[in-house]
Write a protein that holds these residues in place. Structure first.
Motif, short mmCIF file in Angstrom:
data_model
loop_
_atom_site.label_atom_id
_atom_site.label_comp_id
_atom_site.label_asym_id
_atom_site.label_seq_id
_atom_site.Cartn_x
_atom_site.Cartn_y
_atom_site.Cartn_z
N PHE A 97 0.81 -1.23 0.00
CA PHE A 97 0.00 0.00 0.00
C PHE A 97 0.84 1.28 0.00
CE2 PHE A 97 -4.39 -1.54 1.82
CZ PHE A 97 -4.48 -2.43 0.77
N SER A 98 2.15 1.16 -0.16
CA SER A 98 2.93 2.40 -0.23
C SER A 98 2.76 3.02 -1.61
CB SER A 98 4.41 2.12 0.06
OG SER A 98 4.94 1.26 -0.93
N ASP A 99 3.06 4.29 -1.73
CA ASP A 99 2.83 5.00 -2.99
C ASP A 99 3.56 4.33 -4.15
OD1 ASP A 99 1.38 6.77 -1.54
OD2 ASP A 99 2.87 8.38 -1.56
N GLY A 100 2.84 4.06 -5.21
CA GLY A 100 3.45 3.47 -6.40
C GLY A 100 3.62 1.96 -6.34
N SER A 101 3.11 1.31 -5.30
CA SER A 101 3.22 -0.15 -5.24
C SER A 101 2.10 -0.79 -6.04
CB SER A 101 3.21 -0.62 -3.78
OG SER A 101 2.05 -0.18 -3.12
N ALA A 102 2.36 -2.01 -6.51
CA ALA A 102 1.45 -2.63 -7.48
C ALA A 102 0.35 -3.46 -6.83
CB ALA A 102 2.24 -3.50 -8.46
N LEU A 103 0.58 -3.98 -5.67
CA LEU A 103 -0.39 -4.90 -5.08
C LEU A 103 -1.57 -4.12 -4.49
CD1 LEU A 103 1.92 -7.50 -3.29
CD2 LEU A 103 1.12 -7.45 -5.67
N MET A 104 -2.74 -4.44 -5.01
CA MET A 104 -3.95 -3.73 -4.59
C MET A 104 -4.58 -4.43 -3.38
SD MET A 104 -4.32 -1.50 -7.22
CE MET A 104 -3.46 -1.36 -8.79
N GLY A 105 -5.51 -3.75 -2.77
CA GLY A 105 -6.22 -4.31 -1.63
C GLY A 105 -7.34 -5.27 -2.01
N LEU A 106 -7.52 -5.45 -3.31
CA LEU A 106 -8.47 -6.42 -3.83
C LEU A 106 -7.81 -7.09 -5.03
CD1 LEU A 106 -11.58 -4.07 -3.71
CD2 LEU A 106 -11.29 -6.09 -2.27
N SER A 107 -8.28 -8.25 -5.42
CA SER A 107 -7.66 -8.98 -6.52
C SER A 107 -7.63 -8.13 -7.80
CB SER A 107 -8.43 -10.28 -6.78
OG SER A 107 -7.88 -10.99 -7.87
N ASP A 108 -6.47 -8.05 -8.42
CA ASP A 108 -6.30 -7.27 -9.65
C ASP A 108 -5.59 -8.15 -10.68
OD1 ASP A 108 -5.89 -3.95 -10.48
OD2 ASP A 108 -4.89 -5.51 -11.66
N SER A 109 -6.24 -8.32 -11.83
CA SER A 109 -5.75 -9.28 -12.83
C SER A 109 -4.39 -8.92 -13.39
CB SER A 109 -6.77 -9.38 -13.96
OG SER A 109 -6.99 -8.10 -14.52
N ARG A 110 -3.93 -7.68 -13.21
CA ARG A 110 -2.62 -7.31 -13.76
C ARG A 110 -1.47 -7.87 -12.94
NH1 ARG A 110 -4.14 -1.04 -14.07
NH2 ARG A 110 -4.85 -1.69 -12.02
N THR A 111 -1.77 -8.38 -11.75
CA THR A 111 -0.74 -8.98 -10.91
C THR A 111 -0.64 -10.47 -11.25
OG1 THR A 111 -1.10 -7.41 -9.12
CG2 THR A 111 -0.09 -9.51 -8.54
N GLN A 112 0.56 -10.91 -11.58
CA GLN A 112 0.76 -12.33 -11.89
C GLN A 112 0.31 -13.17 -10.70
OE1 GLN A 112 4.98 -12.30 -12.70
NE2 GLN A 112 4.58 -12.78 -14.85
N GLY A 113 -0.50 -14.18 -10.98
CA GLY A 113 -1.01 -15.02 -9.92
C GLY A 113 -2.44 -14.70 -9.54
N LEU A 114 -2.91 -13.56 -9.98
CA LEU A 114 -4.32 -13.18 -9.78
C LEU A 114 -4.97 -13.17 -11.16
CD1 LEU A 114 -3.89 -10.20 -7.27
CD2 LEU A 114 -4.23 -12.62 -6.74
N GLU A 115 -5.91 -14.02 -11.37
CA GLU A 115 -6.48 -14.16 -12.72
C GLU A 115 -7.54 -13.11 -13.02
OE1 GLU A 115 -5.19 -16.17 -14.80
OE2 GLU A 115 -4.27 -17.79 -13.64
N VAL A 116 -8.20 -12.62 -11.98
CA VAL A 116 -9.37 -11.76 -12.21
C VAL A 116 -9.27 -10.49 -11.37
CG1 VAL A 116 -10.88 -13.71 -12.75
CG2 VAL A 116 -10.73 -12.90 -10.38
N THR A 117 -9.97 -9.48 -11.84
CA THR A 117 -10.13 -8.26 -11.07
C THR A 117 -11.45 -8.37 -10.33
OG1 THR A 117 -8.89 -7.00 -12.69
CG2 THR A 117 -10.28 -5.75 -11.19
N SER A 118 -11.39 -8.33 -9.02
CA SER A 118 -12.61 -8.58 -8.26
C SER A 118 -12.64 -7.71 -7.02
CB SER A 118 -12.72 -10.06 -7.90
OG SER A 118 -11.63 -10.45 -7.09
N GLY A 119 -13.65 -7.88 -6.26
CA GLY A 119 -13.86 -7.01 -5.11
C GLY A 119 -15.18 -6.28 -5.32
N SER A 120 -15.40 -5.85 -6.56
CA SER A 120 -16.77 -5.69 -6.99
C SER A 120 -17.21 -7.13 -7.21
CB SER A 120 -16.87 -4.88 -8.28
OG SER A 120 -18.23 -4.86 -8.68
N LEU A 121 -18.17 -7.58 -6.44
CA LEU A 121 -18.38 -9.02 -6.30
C LEU A 121 -19.23 -9.60 -7.43
CD1 LEU A 121 -18.77 -8.90 -2.44
CD2 LEU A 121 -16.83 -9.77 -3.75
N GLY A 122 -19.02 -10.89 -7.65
CA GLY A 122 -19.76 -11.59 -8.69
C GLY A 122 -19.10 -11.53 -10.06
N HIS A 123 -17.96 -10.86 -10.17
CA HIS A 123 -17.29 -10.77 -11.46
C HIS A 123 -16.41 -11.99 -11.74
CE1 HIS A 123 -17.96 -6.61 -12.98
NE2 HIS A 123 -18.36 -6.44 -11.74
#
Lengths: 275, 311
Positions: A97-123
């Motif tokens: 969560f530091s400025d400019g860091s890539a790991l989000m507080g919810l799943s984001d598909s742009r991060t290797q190992g996370l296939e989907v962007t979610s947190g808005s649920l049901g996606h």
């Protein structure tokens, strides 16, 4: 894809260690959703240890199994597993969560190992179905594991997708419901009672089972039955879990959906998670 | 236009085994030939648009080339968030179609009429937006969307208003098409989709005063061509069968107010719903979008700008 040992990562995925990693990230990032992450630690540990096939431990391998964390709020548990796989390192934890860091507080598909962007649920559930459908159409042996929450199951697309999964007999689609009985504002029973999820999924045409979501042996057995069986139906494993599992003052305390760690609670939680 | 669309899908299905058409139980006879010729490349996802768009994203991730068909009231309007998160966020090569945009479903009321789809779609980062007016523009949009491998939305409005283009558009066409007779007249009409034929006809009434253009590419907007247009003409009227808020006209205003300001009048659907039902022509009139009504608006605007309209 073959099931040779080379496709599996020889990691311990020890639940206590995974929870300590989650705490470290949450403390570093002053992050919330600790309880959401703790409830699915054993589920992810068993999947990573014994079911998810990443040839060469490559998170982008075209023949990998897919893990879709549709319940994006539990992403720190997946980060903890990715840390053990070496896809992340300690600097990711320190900089969470530091400025400019890539790991989000919810799943984001742009991060290797996370296939989907979610947190808005049901996606993630629908995208995971598309992945499973693509694998089936291509004649691939890839499996798609999709983790959803019980609160998330308020969302309409979950049930739209359940119909499609059964219609197309996506036996390679395995959804795991992290049924911790709590959602953001209270208990699922009080807010939107889901009733018997096993029966619901069964009535939608799934091969469904219920398991203690913190019993690794039981999880392993249930998933083995799903993966090795010949039943053509899609699979739903209802994992009965405890939100905040592993730390006494977090267990079943919905405040830990939103609460942040202090130095004191951080130390206390770590003491409970000592080996 | 629909025949071009239908034939393109069949040809593509035969050529590219990765192609798959997803529909939310819409399309009726439109997909008859596809279902006959390539049944495995046709997937009816049922009346469940949100899930369908997510499934399309997963198929694209798995190497397929999904085309997603629905009515504009549903695709993209109902599923804006799925398009954003599941498709556009990752630049997946999914082509979305919104059929019946505007007042095509003139007797069915508000649920099927759609004045919001351009506004919804052009705010989504990374999503291309097309609004073809005839067979030529439809063929161009389809080819460009498929070859570009980008998230794309193609709006299909009233499809039988007649041909506008006499010649095919090349793949490198700018996306802003001068119609016959356009040069450096004082006033330029910039129209999209079902309003292009009307703009052409209006310009033909006073060819010395009005130039007409079709704008089938709403995003990314062909800004250089629009700036050149603004430098040739003294004022612009935009015409669209879509809300005047955040539609094509708004996009033109945004671009030109920064780069080449000039007076612009937006003609489109006002901030209200259809009160009654009836024929398509009836609803166009109810919303002030007939030739006579637009002529009056153009005359009033020109007068205020000190432009004399004469043949």
């Amino acid at each position: 894809m073959s099931s040779t040992q080379a496709n599996y990562f020889a990691g311990a995925f020890d639940p206590k260690q995974l929870r300590r990693s989650i705490l470290a990230m949450a403390k570093a990032g002053n992050a919330v959703h600790i309880g959401c992450s703790f409830s699915l630690v054993e589920i992810l540990a068993v999947l990573h240890r014994d079911f998810l096939r990443y040839p060469g431990n490559d998170p982008d391998h075209p023949q990998r199994d897919y893990l879709a964390l549709s319940k994006g709020h539990g992403v720190m548990a997946q980060y903890a597993c990715m840390l053990e796989r070496g896809w992340l390192d300690d600097s990711h934890v320190a900089r969470y969560f530091s400025d400019g860091s890539a790991l989000m507080g919810l799943s984001d598909s742009r991060t290797q190992g996370l296939e989907v962007t979610s947190g808005s649920l049901g996606h993630g559930f629908s995208v995971a179905l598309g992945l499973a459908l693509a694998a089936k159409r291509s004649g691939s042996q890839q499996r798609t594991f999709c983790i959803i929450g019980d609160g998330e199951s308020n969302e309409g697309p979950i049930w739209e997708g359940a119909l499609l999964a059964a219609q197309h007999k996506l036996a390679n689609f395995i959804t795991i419901v992290d049924e911790n009985g709590l959602q953001a504002m209270g208990s699922t029973a009080d807010i939107m009672d889901l009733g018997a999820m096993e029966a619901k999924f069964a009535s939608f045409g799934f091969e469904a089972a219920v398991v203690d979501g913190h019993d690794e042996t039981a999880l392993h057995a249930a998933l083995t039955r799903f993966c090795d069986g010949q039943d053509p139906r899609p699979k739903a494993l209802i994992a009965k879990t405890v939100k905040g599992k592993g730390v006494s003052f977090m267990e079943n305390n919905n405040a830990w959906h939103y609460s942040r760690l202090t130095d004191e609670t951080f130390a206390q939680a770590n003491r409970e998670l000592e080996d | 236009m629909r025949e071009v669309f239908s034939k393109f899908l069949v040809d593509l299905a035969k050529k590219d085994e990765r192609f798959i058409l997803l529909t939310g139980d819409h399309g009726y006879a439109l997909f008859d030939e596809l279902r006959r010729a390539c049944p495995d490349q046709y997937l009816n996802c049922g009346v469940a648009e949100q899930n369908m768009v997510g499934v399309a994203a997963g198929l694209a991730r798995g190497g397929y080339r999904p085309f997603v068909y629905g009515l504009a009231a549903f695709i993209p309007t109902r599923v804006v968030e799925q398009i954003k998160l599941d498709i556009a966020h990752d630049g997946l090569p999914v082509v979305l179609f919104g059929d019946g945009a505007g007042f095509v479903y003139s007797t069915l009321g508000t649920s099927h009429q759609c004045a919001e789809d351009i506004a919804c779609s052009r705010a989504i980062a990374g999503l291309d937006v097309y609004s073809p007016c005839d067979d030529v523009e439809m063929a161009w949009a389809l080819e460009r969307a498929y070859a570009g491998q980008r998230p794309s939305y193609i709006r299909i409005g009233k499809a039988d208003v007649g041909a506008v283009h006499a010649q095919p558009m090349g793949p490198d066409a700018a996306g802003l098409c001068p119609l016959a007779g356009a040069s450096n007249q004082p006033l330029a009409l910039v129209a999209t989709g079902s309003m292009v034929a009307l703009a052409r006809d209006l310009a033909a009434e006073v060819p010395a005063s009005i130039a007409a253009y079709s704008l089938p590419l709403i995003k990314p907007l062909p800004e250089a061509a629009l700036i050149a247009l603004a430098q040739r003409h003294q004022a612009v009227v935009t015409l669209e069968e879509h809300s005047v808020f955040a539609g094509m006209g708004s996009a033109v205003c945004e671009a030109l107010s920064e780069a080449a300001p000039l007076p612009i009048k937006r003609v489109g659907i006002a901030d209200r719903y259809s009160k009654y039902c009836g024929s398509y022509a009836y609803l166009r009139e109810e919303h002030g979008l007939t030739l006579a009504q637009v002529r009056q608006v153009v005359q009033d605007f020109s007068q205020r700008q000190g432009l004399a309209l004469a043949g």
